[in-house]
Design a protein around this motif. Sequence first.
Motif: not given
Length: 144
Positions: A52-64
């Motif tokens: 499990x990892x903390x994530x953020x969407x990058x605004x272009x459909x990808x996840x960081x």
Amino acid sequence: MAVKDSPTSWVNKHIQKYVETNGAEGHEWRPGVHTLLLTTKGRKSGELRRTALIYQPDGSGNYVVVASQGGKPQHPSWYLNLSEDPVVDVQVAADKFQARARTAGPDERDQLWKLMNEVWPAYSDYQKKTDREIPVVVLEPISG
């Protein structure tokens, strides 16, 4: 093939809750901090490994996500696994999909590092604990 979950006890419990509730519990780990489940293929064992990892969407459909490992001197195993096979399985809440993982290049890393530090400021502290540059990883969903 069976998936092996993180050997870290609290992460393992978090994953189990996430899986059992299809993301209803566990997606929001702490207020405003969301996690995804990442499954990689072990570079040595060939076994499927989930964390499990903390994530953020990058605004272009990808996840960081960030390969911090709390600032330890070595990269986390999941990150090393990506060097052998960048195609991963991802679960974000109830949404399950395959993605191609890549390390953010220098031109985008600074922006994505700031994005991730906004949600988890401890990343900056982790970076101070290690000489390695902590990788920022972009998960690009595979269409199809």
